[in-house]
Design an enzyme around this catalytic site. Sequence first.
Site, mmCIF file in Angstrom:
data_model
loop_
_atom_site.group_PDB
_atom_site.id
_atom_site.type_symbol
_atom_site.label_atom_id
_atom_site.label_comp_id
_atom_site.label_asym_id
_atom_site.label_seq_id
_atom_site.Cartn_x
_atom_site.Cartn_y
_atom_site.Cartn_z
ATOM 1 N N ASN A 32 0.874 -1.168 0.000
ATOM 2 C CA ASN A 32 0.000 0.000 0.000
ATOM 3 C C ASN A 32 0.912 1.219 0.000
ATOM 4 O O ASN A 32 1.480 1.583 1.024
ATOM 5 C CB ASN A 32 -0.881 -0.037 1.250
ATOM 6 C CG ASN A 32 -1.832 1.136 1.322
ATOM 7 O OD1 ASN A 32 -1.781 2.040 0.487
ATOM 8 N ND2 ASN A 32 -2.692 1.143 2.314
ATOM 9 N N ARG A 79 -2.466 -2.087 -3.572
ATOM 10 C CA ARG A 79 -3.677 -1.291 -3.377
ATOM 11 C C ARG A 79 -3.591 -0.095 -4.324
ATOM 12 O O ARG A 79 -2.585 0.624 -4.320
ATOM 13 C CB ARG A 79 -3.752 -0.800 -1.935
ATOM 14 C CG ARG A 79 -4.915 0.114 -1.739
ATOM 15 C CD ARG A 79 -4.849 0.796 -0.414
ATOM 16 N NE ARG A 79 -6.013 1.656 -0.265
ATOM 17 C CZ ARG A 79 -6.008 2.770 0.442
ATOM 18 N NH1 ARG A 79 -4.934 3.155 1.079
ATOM 19 N NH2 ARG A 79 -7.099 3.501 0.523
ATOM 20 N N HIS A 108 -12.689 2.887 -0.014
ATOM 21 C CA HIS A 108 -12.706 1.810 1.002
ATOM 22 C C HIS A 108 -13.428 0.572 0.474
ATOM 23 O O HIS A 108 -13.925 -0.235 1.261
ATOM 24 C CB HIS A 108 -13.465 2.229 2.289
ATOM 25 C CG HIS A 108 -12.856 3.346 3.061
ATOM 26 N ND1 HIS A 108 -13.610 4.352 3.613
ATOM 27 C CD2 HIS A 108 -11.569 3.617 3.383
ATOM 28 C CE1 HIS A 108 -12.818 5.195 4.249
ATOM 29 N NE2 HIS A 108 -11.568 4.771 4.123
ATOM 30 N N ARG A 113 -11.622 15.483 7.848
ATOM 31 C CA ARG A 113 -12.393 15.929 6.675
ATOM 32 C C ARG A 113 -13.816 16.291 7.074
ATOM 33 O O ARG A 113 -14.426 15.609 7.893
ATOM 34 C CB ARG A 113 -12.452 14.815 5.620
ATOM 35 C CG ARG A 113 -11.121 14.466 5.015
ATOM 36 C CD ARG A 113 -11.313 13.483 3.859
ATOM 37 N NE ARG A 113 -10.080 12.808 3.551
ATOM 38 C CZ ARG A 113 -9.937 11.474 3.540
ATOM 39 N NH1 ARG A 113 -10.950 10.685 3.810
ATOM 40 N NH2 ARG A 113 -8.767 10.956 3.253
ATOM 41 N N ASP A 117 -8.461 12.084 17.147
ATOM 42 C CA ASP A 117 -8.426 10.689 17.573
ATOM 43 C C ASP A 117 -9.584 10.405 18.533
ATOM 44 O O ASP A 117 -9.744 11.094 19.544
ATOM 45 C CB ASP A 117 -7.081 10.413 18.269
ATOM 46 C CG ASP A 117 -6.844 8.925 18.440
ATOM 47 O OD1 ASP A 117 -7.755 8.222 18.938
ATOM 48 O OD2 ASP A 117 -5.754 8.467 18.063
ATOM 49 N N GLU A 139 -8.061 -5.376 5.088
ATOM 50 C CA GLU A 139 -7.914 -5.034 3.675
ATOM 51 C C GLU A 139 -6.735 -5.769 3.050
ATOM 52 O O GLU A 139 -6.803 -6.159 1.884
ATOM 53 C CB GLU A 139 -7.740 -3.515 3.534
ATOM 54 C CG GLU A 139 -9.046 -2.783 3.796
ATOM 55 C CD GLU A 139 -8.881 -1.284 4.016
ATOM 56 O OE1 GLU A 139 -8.486 -0.908 5.132
ATOM 57 O OE2 GLU A 139 -9.150 -0.521 3.092
HETATM 58 P P1 ADP Z 1 -7.218 4.845 8.690
HETATM 59 O O1 ADP Z 1 -6.898 3.464 8.135
HETATM 60 O O2 ADP Z 1 -8.326 5.565 7.977
HETATM 61 O O3 ADP Z 1 -6.018 5.714 8.951
HETATM 62 P P2 ADP Z 1 -8.024 3.386 11.056
HETATM 63 O O4 ADP Z 1 -9.112 2.505 10.569
HETATM 64 O O5 ADP Z 1 -6.723 2.784 11.447
HETATM 65 O O6 ADP Z 1 -7.825 4.636 10.118
HETATM 66 O O7 ADP Z 1 -8.596 4.171 12.331
HETATM 67 C C1 ADP Z 1 -7.799 5.052 13.052
HETATM 68 C C2 ADP Z 1 -8.651 5.741 14.100
HETATM 69 O O8 ADP Z 1 -9.297 4.751 14.926
HETATM 70 C C3 ADP Z 1 -7.820 6.555 15.100
HETATM 71 O O9 ADP Z 1 -7.592 7.845 14.612
HETATM 72 C C4 ADP Z 1 -8.718 6.561 16.304
HETATM 73 O O10 ADP Z 1 -9.577 7.678 16.203
HETATM 74 C C5 ADP Z 1 -9.551 5.319 16.201
HETATM 75 N N1 ADP Z 1 -9.206 4.350 17.233
HETATM 76 C C6 ADP Z 1 -8.200 3.456 17.245
HETATM 77 N N2 ADP Z 1 -8.184 2.752 18.395
HETATM 78 C C7 ADP Z 1 -9.221 3.214 19.142
HETATM 79 C C8 ADP Z 1 -9.747 2.912 20.431
HETATM 80 N N3 ADP Z 1 -9.210 1.973 21.178
HETATM 81 N N4 ADP Z 1 -10.839 3.588 20.849
HETATM 82 C C9 ADP Z 1 -11.397 4.554 20.089
HETATM 83 N N5 ADP Z 1 -10.945 4.884 18.863
HETATM 84 C C10 ADP Z 1 -9.887 4.233 18.407
#
Ligand code: ADP
Length: 400
Positions: A7, A91, A180, A241, A284, A385
């Site tokens: 990726n 990807r 996605h 976003r 986050d 994925e």
């Molecule tokens: P991407 O692949 O779009 O970068 P992910 O699917 O890995 O994103 O998701 C990342 C987000 O998941 C983090 O920014 C956070 O907000 C959320 N996240 C990860 N772990 C936790 C958790 N334990 N509790 C709440 N939110 C979480």
Amino acid sequence: MKVLVINCGSSSLKFQLIDSVSEQCLAKGLCERIGIEGSMITYAPAGGEKEKKVTPMPDHTEAIRLVLEALTNPVTGVVKSLVEIGAVGHRVVHGGEKFAASVVIDDEVMAAVEECNDLAPLHNPANLIGINACRKLMPSTPMVGVFDTAFHQTMPEEAYLYGLPYEYYKKYKIRRYGFHGTSHSYVSKRAAEVLGKKYEDLKIIVCHLGNGASVSAVKNGKCVDTSMGLTPLEGLIMGTRSGDMDPAIIEFLAHKEGKNIDEIMNVLNKKSGVLGLSDNLSSDFRDLEDGYHKNNDNAVRTLKTFSYRVAKYIGAYAAAMNGVDVICFTAGVGENAPLVRTFVCEYLGYLGVKLDQEANGKRGEDIAITTSDSTTTVMVIPTNEELAIARETVRLVSQA
Ligand code: ADP
């Protein structure tokens, strides 16, 4: 067969080596700051120590060379030689209308992907660079492209067209594509499998809630709508976003803040979403949940607004499919944030959704989080994925 899944972003590259028989990840890692001072590679063999090495990576070819070196390292590597890697799955973010399925990569495919660069100027060129680097270093290994947009190509015209002059669709292919797709496809299929039901008999809504977030409607095994559009900016409120908004806000902000188009797009892509809405508390959800439990106004407002938007999309897609059997939550937030799932499900009483709070508190497994008398089943299905890309790669390579 061992499949290398790549990726590739503009300055980063994630990789996993997957054994297609056991479907286990043998090793994974990440190259960061490619072409920038201070580049580093992180490598972790399954069950082994994670190692991080700062080393120059002037370009993607060097990054891939380091990945292959790590995988074949006599001590920490997981293959003896590159011959053991049977195929590479890449990807690719945007396949436009050209790619409704994954393809074996050849020169013609490379040219067609390049034609989609306009639609994803930040992502597709980086994906192509990664593919070219791999082809250079592994010239006789078959490569497969798996597109984020492909699964959504079954959307009907009424779902993918915008209310814009039709000539823009004809001239520029301005329409909704969705992203996605690999995750939406994997999760919806997995939900049917876990429930022991036929995929083709179900109406499924998948909520992929990560840093980027999208919802899709999958009816009888085909995607009929999804919340992202021409770009990943449309739809849900995301990490940074904005998601859906009145397009006239752009003009309004340009006047009020004296910003040009690029500056405004930067705000909509990087400074909005839950980050902006929480008055910069965090993008986050761990911080936002934390804030919510401490009664922080910014966190409460943000989680409520985010969840409301998800619930509205579920309502829209239940209408689009004339009903819904299963609603799935996946990705970082969908899998790990029970509070968000609770807030969303509070809106779903009209679908007969009854949340099982104990199940909703679990993590890391494919699980139904509704009670047995809930009319609609809500599930958490961890996405994968990379595995989906590896499966697609093996399927295509075996056919070739
Ligand atoms: P991407 O692949 O779009 O970068 P992910 O699917 O890995 O994103 O998701 C990342 C987000 O998941 C983090 O920014 C956070 O907000 C959320 N996240 C990860 N772990 C936790 C958790 N334990 N509790 C709440 N939110 C979480």
